[in-house]
Design a protein around this motif. Sequence first.
Motif, PDB file in Angstrom:
ATOM      1  N   PHE A  70       0.834  -1.193   0.000  1.00  0.00           N
ATOM      2  CA  PHE A  70       0.000   0.000   0.000  1.00  0.00           C
ATOM      3  C   PHE A  70       0.876   1.254   0.000  1.00  0.00           C
ATOM      4  O   PHE A  70       1.816   1.358   0.789  1.00  0.00           O
ATOM      5  CB  PHE A  70      -0.902   0.011   1.246  1.00  0.00           C
ATOM      6  CG  PHE A  70      -1.652  -1.275   1.443  1.00  0.00           C
ATOM      7  CD1 PHE A  70      -2.914  -1.448   0.894  1.00  0.00           C
ATOM      8  CD2 PHE A  70      -1.084  -2.321   2.161  1.00  0.00           C
ATOM      9  CE1 PHE A  70      -3.601  -2.640   1.062  1.00  0.00           C
ATOM     10  CE2 PHE A  70      -1.757  -3.512   2.337  1.00  0.00           C
ATOM     11  CZ  PHE A  70      -3.023  -3.679   1.778  1.00  0.00           C
ATOM     12  N   ARG A  71       0.565   2.181  -0.895  1.00  0.00           N
ATOM     13  CA  ARG A  71       1.295   3.455  -0.939  1.00  0.00           C
ATOM     14  C   ARG A  71       0.634   4.451   0.004  1.00  0.00           C
ATOM     15  O   ARG A  71      -0.571   4.677  -0.060  1.00  0.00           O
ATOM     16  CB  ARG A  71       1.282   4.045  -2.344  1.00  0.00           C
ATOM     17  CG  ARG A  71       1.955   3.239  -3.414  1.00  0.00           C
ATOM     18  CD  ARG A  71       2.021   4.057  -4.695  1.00  0.00           C
ATOM     19  NE  ARG A  71       2.259   3.211  -5.848  1.00  0.00           N
ATOM     20  CZ  ARG A  71       1.299   2.713  -6.623  1.00  0.00           C
ATOM     21  NH1 ARG A  71       0.038   2.995  -6.355  1.00  0.00           N
ATOM     22  NH2 ARG A  71       1.592   1.955  -7.654  1.00  0.00           N
ATOM     23  N   LEU A  72       1.438   5.085   0.840  1.00  0.00           N
ATOM     24  CA  LEU A  72       0.994   6.201   1.669  1.00  0.00           C
ATOM     25  C   LEU A  72       1.611   7.463   1.061  1.00  0.00           C
ATOM     26  O   LEU A  72       2.649   7.951   1.513  1.00  0.00           O
ATOM     27  CB  LEU A  72       1.441   6.006   3.123  1.00  0.00           C
ATOM     28  CG  LEU A  72       0.640   5.026   3.984  1.00  0.00           C
ATOM     29  CD1 LEU A  72       0.746   3.597   3.459  1.00  0.00           C
ATOM     30  CD2 LEU A  72       1.101   5.082   5.436  1.00  0.00           C
ATOM     31  N   VAL A  73       0.984   7.969   0.013  1.00  0.00           N
ATOM     32  CA  VAL A  73       1.585   9.040  -0.778  1.00  0.00           C
ATOM     33  C   VAL A  73       1.819  10.290   0.060  1.00  0.00           C
ATOM     34  O   VAL A  73       2.856  10.961  -0.080  1.00  0.00           O
ATOM     35  CB  VAL A  73       0.694   9.361  -2.002  1.00  0.00           C
ATOM     36  CG1 VAL A  73       1.276  10.531  -2.794  1.00  0.00           C
ATOM     37  CG2 VAL A  73       0.568   8.128  -2.901  1.00  0.00           C
ATOM     38  N   ASP A  74       0.884  10.619   0.954  1.00  0.00           N
ATOM     39  CA  ASP A  74       1.047  11.821   1.779  1.00  0.00           C
ATOM     40  C   ASP A  74       2.255  11.726   2.705  1.00  0.00           C
ATOM     41  O   ASP A  74       2.764  12.750   3.175  1.00  0.00           O
ATOM     42  CB  ASP A  74      -0.210  12.066   2.612  1.00  0.00           C
ATOM     43  CG  ASP A  74      -1.404  12.486   1.756  1.00  0.00           C
ATOM     44  OD1 ASP A  74      -1.179  12.929   0.610  1.00  0.00           O
ATOM     45  OD2 ASP A  74      -2.550  12.357   2.229  1.00  0.00           O
ATOM     46  N   ASP A  75       2.694  10.510   2.967  1.00  0.00           N
ATOM     47  CA  ASP A  75       3.844  10.307   3.845  1.00  0.00           C
ATOM     48  C   ASP A  75       5.092   9.873   3.081  1.00  0.00           C
ATOM     49  O   ASP A  75       6.134   9.640   3.701  1.00  0.00           O
ATOM     50  CB  ASP A  75       3.514   9.230   4.886  1.00  0.00           C
ATOM     51  CG  ASP A  75       2.425   9.655   5.847  1.00  0.00           C
ATOM     52  OD1 ASP A  75       2.684  10.559   6.655  1.00  0.00           O
ATOM     53  OD2 ASP A  75       1.324   9.092   5.781  1.00  0.00           O
ATOM     54  N   GLU A  76       4.997   9.760   1.761  1.00  0.00           N
ATOM     55  CA  GLU A  76       6.087   9.217   0.939  1.00  0.00           C
ATOM     56  C   GLU A  76       6.566   7.893   1.530  1.00  0.00           C
ATOM     57  O   GLU A  76       7.758   7.682   1.784  1.00  0.00           O
ATOM     58  CB  GLU A  76       7.252  10.207   0.852  1.00  0.00           C
ATOM     59  CG  GLU A  76       6.903  11.501   0.157  1.00  0.00           C
ATOM     60  CD  GLU A  76       8.088  12.435   0.055  1.00  0.00           C
ATOM     61  OE1 GLU A  76       8.824  12.356  -0.951  1.00  0.00           O
ATOM     62  OE2 GLU A  76       8.295  13.213   1.000  1.00  0.00           O
ATOM     63  N   ALA A  77       5.611   7.003   1.728  1.00  0.00           N
ATOM     64  CA  ALA A  77       5.895   5.751   2.414  1.00  0.00           C
ATOM     65  C   ALA A  77       5.160   4.595   1.748  1.00  0.00           C
ATOM     66  O   ALA A  77       4.295   4.791   0.878  1.00  0.00           O
ATOM     67  CB  ALA A  77       5.483   5.856   3.886  1.00  0.00           C
ATOM     68  N   ILE A  78       5.520   3.399   2.169  1.00  0.00           N
ATOM     69  CA  ILE A  78       4.869   2.173   1.703  1.00  0.00           C
ATOM     70  C   ILE A  78       4.678   1.245   2.900  1.00  0.00           C
ATOM     71  O   ILE A  78       5.549   1.158   3.773  1.00  0.00           O
ATOM     72  CB  ILE A  78       5.719   1.459   0.632  1.00  0.00           C
ATOM     73  CG1 ILE A  78       5.677   2.245  -0.684  1.00  0.00           C
ATOM     74  CG2 ILE A  78       5.234   0.026   0.391  1.00  0.00           C
ATOM     75  CD1 ILE A  78       6.587   1.682  -1.755  1.00  0.00           C
ATOM     76  N   ILE A  79       3.532   0.596   2.961  1.00  0.00           N
ATOM     77  CA  ILE A  79       3.329  -0.511   3.890  1.00  0.00           C
ATOM     78  C   ILE A  79       3.273  -1.785   3.062  1.00  0.00           C
ATOM     79  O   ILE A  79       2.546  -1.860   2.070  1.00  0.00           O
ATOM     80  CB  ILE A  79       2.031  -0.352   4.707  1.00  0.00           C
ATOM     81  CG1 ILE A  79       2.150   0.821   5.686  1.00  0.00           C
ATOM     82  CG2 ILE A  79       1.711  -1.644   5.467  1.00  0.00           C
ATOM     83  CD1 ILE A  79       0.865   1.130   6.429  1.00  0.00           C
ATOM     84  N   ASN A  80       4.075  -2.770   3.456  1.00  0.00           N
ATOM     85  CA  ASN A  80       4.007  -4.047   2.745  1.00  0.00           C
ATOM     86  C   ASN A  80       3.918  -5.196   3.737  1.00  0.00           C
ATOM     87  O   ASN A  80       4.463  -5.129   4.838  1.00  0.00           O
ATOM     88  CB  ASN A  80       5.216  -4.214   1.808  1.00  0.00           C
ATOM     89  CG  ASN A  80       6.354  -4.959   2.465  1.00  0.00           C
ATOM     90  OD1 ASN A  80       6.362  -6.191   2.519  1.00  0.00           O
ATOM     91  ND2 ASN A  80       7.323  -4.197   2.988  1.00  0.00           N
ATOM     92  N   ARG A  81       3.209  -6.212   3.332  1.00  0.00           N
ATOM     93  CA  ARG A  81       3.166  -7.478   4.072  1.00  0.00           C
ATOM     94  C   ARG A  81       3.299  -8.627   3.067  1.00  0.00           C
ATOM     95  O   ARG A  81       2.486  -9.543   3.019  1.00  0.00           O
ATOM     96  CB  ARG A  81       1.882  -7.595   4.907  1.00  0.00           C
ATOM     97  CG  ARG A  81       0.574  -7.360   4.157  1.00  0.00           C
ATOM     98  CD  ARG A  81      -0.623  -7.702   5.065  1.00  0.00           C
ATOM     99  NE  ARG A  81      -1.891  -7.477   4.413  1.00  0.00           N
ATOM    100  CZ  ARG A  81      -2.626  -6.375   4.522  1.00  0.00           C
ATOM    101  NH1 ARG A  81      -2.204  -5.369   5.264  1.00  0.00           N
ATOM    102  NH2 ARG A  81      -3.795  -6.280   3.899  1.00  0.00           N
ATOM    103  N   MET A  82       4.344  -8.527   2.251  1.00  0.00           N
ATOM    104  CA  MET A  82       4.538  -9.465   1.155  1.00  0.00           C
ATOM    105  C   MET A  82       4.682 -10.902   1.648  1.00  0.00           C
ATOM    106  O   MET A  82       4.136 -11.825   1.057  1.00  0.00           O
ATOM    107  CB  MET A  82       5.770  -9.084   0.336  1.00  0.00           C
ATOM    108  CG  MET A  82       5.721  -7.664  -0.240  1.00  0.00           C
ATOM    109  SD  MET A  82       4.351  -7.378  -1.359  1.00  0.00           S
ATOM    110  CE  MET A  82       4.894  -8.290  -2.792  1.00  0.00           C
ATOM    111  N   GLY A  83       5.462 -11.109   2.707  1.00  0.00           N
ATOM    112  CA  GLY A  83       5.596 -12.449   3.257  1.00  0.00           C
ATOM    113  C   GLY A  83       6.596 -13.336   2.532  1.00  0.00           C
ATOM    114  O   GLY A  83       6.361 -14.543   2.380  1.00  0.00           O
TER     115      GLY A  83
END
Length: 347
Positions: A105-118
Motif C-alpha cells: 500500500f502506498r501512503l503518498v502523503d507520507d512518501e511511504a509504503i506498507i508491505n506485508r509481502m511475506g
Amino acid sequence: MYQLVKPLFFLLQPEDAHRAVTSGLRNTRLVPGVSKLIRSSFCYDDPRLERHVFGLTFKNPVGLAAGFDKNAEFVEEIADLGFGFVEIGTVTPRPQPGNDKPRMFRLVDDEAIINRMGFNNQGVEVAAQRLKQLKHRDKLIIGGNIGKNKSTPNEKAVDDYVTCFDVLFDVVDYFVVNVSSPNTPGLRDLQEKEPLMHILNTLQSRNGKNGLVRPILLKIAPDLTDSQLDDIVSIVQETKIAGVIATNTTITRERLRSSPELTKEIGGLSGRPLTRRSTEVIKYLSEKSNRSFPIIGVGGIHNAEDAKEKLAAGASLIQLYTGFIYEGPVLVKRICKALLKDKRLDK
C-alpha cells in the motif's frame, strides 16, 4: 522524465506498477544500444566514489535493497541504473506465494509504503540458476538476502538459512541474514540472542568454502530497544560476521498523515517516516561498537541529504528502495554527485 510518468504508475496497484516497470526495463534493454543509452543517462562513474568494504570493492556506495528483485530477474537492468550493488531476495529454500493480496500500500502523503509481502519468491534454486547465467557477473556486486519458509518452525529455522547459504554461495558476493521482516509470523523472535547466535555461528562454520569466505551481514529491525541493539553489537563481535544492515521496515505508525484506512494496514512501514529512526540506529551501533564493523544504512533515503546523513552517522554504504520508487532512478546519480562534493564523507 520519471516524475512525468510516475502519476501513471501510481494509478496502478503497487505490485502491478512494479511489474510494469521491471517489464519495461527488460524489454527496452533488448533493443540494441538502449542499454548503453540508459547507462549514460543514469550512471555516474568516478573512482573517488569507490568504497572498499568487508573485502569487496563497490564502484559507488549506493545499492538497491532487497525486495525489488526477489528472484534475481533484473540484476543487469538494475545495474544499468547506476547502482553500486544489488541485493536480491529475500529468498527461501522452497518457493512460496507470500501473503494474500492486496499486500502493498502506498501512503503518498507520507512518501511511504506498507508491505506485508511475506517472502513471496520462486525459491533459492531458481534465483541461483539465474545468477549463474548473468553475462557480466564479474562487473557486479550482488548480495543474497536469505530467510526461512513460513512453514518452517523457528526451532528448525537454521536449516533453511543453511540451505540458502549453500545454494547461493558460488553466485553472490555477500549474504544478508533476514530475521527482521515483520511479515513472517514469529520471524522477529529469531533476533533474540540465543537463536540468532546459533544461526550465525552455524553459517560461519560453513563459510570459507574452497578457501573463499563470503561476508555475512545481519539485517535488523528499527524497533529494537537500546539493550537489544547492545546485544546486536555483542553478537556481531562474537560471531565475527562482517556487519549489519540497519534497518528493515518498522511496525510503528507514528506521526503519519495518510488516512487511517491506509495507516491501519498490517505490515512493515518504509520510506520517509523511517528516515530519522534508521539513522538513529546506525549512529547508536556505530558509536557503541566504536566503528568495529561496517553498517549498510537503509530506510527513508529520498534525497542526497538523507544519504549523507546516513553516511555521517556511521554507515559505510547505503541502500534505496522506497525512495527509489518515489523519486525514480535519477536519485542514484544525484546522491553520487552530491557525495563527491562533501569532503566529510571522502573515504
